[in-house]
Enzyme design. Sequence first.
Site, short mmCIF file in Angstrom:
data_model
loop_
_atom_site.label_atom_id
_atom_site.label_comp_id
_atom_site.label_asym_id
_atom_site.label_seq_id
_atom_site.Cartn_x
_atom_site.Cartn_y
_atom_site.Cartn_z
N LYS A 195 -9.40 30.82 71.93
CA LYS A 195 -9.11 31.28 73.29
C LYS A 195 -10.37 31.61 74.09
O LYS A 195 -10.30 31.80 75.31
CB LYS A 195 -8.17 32.49 73.24
CG LYS A 195 -6.88 32.25 72.49
CD LYS A 195 -6.01 31.16 73.10
CE LYS A 195 -5.33 31.63 74.35
NZ LYS A 195 -4.23 30.74 74.75
N1 PMP Z 1 -3.38 31.38 67.13
C1 PMP Z 1 -3.86 32.56 67.59
C2 PMP Z 1 -4.37 33.55 66.60
C3 PMP Z 1 -3.86 32.85 68.96
O1 PMP Z 1 -4.34 34.03 69.41
C4 PMP Z 1 -3.35 31.89 69.87
C5 PMP Z 1 -3.31 32.22 71.34
N2 PMP Z 1 -2.22 33.00 71.72
C6 PMP Z 1 -2.83 30.68 69.35
C7 PMP Z 1 -2.89 30.45 67.97
C8 PMP Z 1 -2.15 29.65 70.23
O2 PMP Z 1 -2.94 29.17 71.27
P1 PMP Z 1 -2.28 28.73 72.65
O3 PMP Z 1 -2.07 29.98 73.46
O4 PMP Z 1 -3.30 27.83 73.26
O5 PMP Z 1 -1.00 28.04 72.38
#
Ligand code: PMP
Length: 365
Positions: free
Chosen positions: A75
């Site tokens: 992120k």
């Molecule tokens: N894994 C973790 C630990 C995250 O913090 C996130 C973000 N919320 C994600 C996966 C998924 O990413 P995205 O928001 O781009 O779908």
Amino acid sequence: RPDIPCRCTWTLGESKPSPHKCKAFPREKKNIFSSVLDAIGDTPLVRLDRIAKSCNMKCELLGKCEFFNAGGSVKDRIALRMIEEAEEDGQLMQGDTIIEPTSGNTGIGLALACAIKGYRCIIVMPEKMSLEKENVLRGLGAEIIRTPNSASFDEPESHIRVAWDLKNRIPRAHILDQYRNPYNPIAHYDGTANEILHQCDSKIDMVVISAGTGGTITGIGRKIKEKLPNCQIIGVDPVGSILALPDTLNSTIKSYKVEGIGYDFIPTVLERSCIDKWIKVDDKESFLMARRLMREEGLLCGGSCGSVMVATIEAASSLGSGHRCVAILPDSIRNYMTKHLNEDWMIDNEFMQLSPDKYPICLPE
Ligand code: PMP
């Protein structure tokens, strides 16, 4: 509505964001970084031969290690990109406040950039998210508000509603809004996906990606499908969430402990049409696999990496030798030192058991 009007729109069904200037790839090679923000992106792709062998996989398994980003997660990419675009648009100025509802990692990326750039940062995060994330956020100078886990996304106490209420009360406050900001998926369309294509010489048969906001899977999925239409994109959704398709996969709606993935609503930036297949994964198998990734591959990774790897082993078992599968590994164990890394926590949550001689073990169901 997002208060920051974007020059760029990327609506459902359009294959390309427009107007849109590709950023983040290829990254300028520097011997000395201007700040730690230059250490976002360009993450290593690591062969996972030991897990592949112990799971009898025939194909080549590769992990895209997003926990090597400066703030420790995938992120960081979107946090930096959303801030840079808002600055270029003239929306974000010195002295402004950034507020964001997040499961923590977007918050850490934003707080890191705010520390360097001098913005005030307020993060609104559900109680479920680890104390480790809260402490890192505090260390970066962010202010934190916790919201009850029980609040659904549209209730006044939800992290999303609380953040928007706060924004209306603080002058010169902005919500970059990862759930709707097109630069969330675009950061991955330009950055993560191009890096993978380059690192793999455009030879990839499958990519496995977890979904929270859906930015990672939408950005990578769209770029990969443009370049390699036959490459399969596999979505990973925790049991308890409703992001997967077909909807019959989401028959159990409940709380779960893996952080950062799954939701009780479909975020605007999640474009499910670029996903070939969804796999649901539960807490226990995710945490046990995250521990295995650490023990067998030396990867200091978080719980959603375990979810992704469980799904990868299921989906990629159909691939023969000579095929290649990339798993996106979103964050690191730093966020979970008192959670799945801790054997007492694993036992208390019934993900592991004590053997008769009091040694923590993982027994089959
Ligand atoms: N894994 C973790 C630990 C995250 O913090 C996130 C973000 N919320 C994600 C996966 C998924 O990413 P995205 O928001 O781009 O779908």
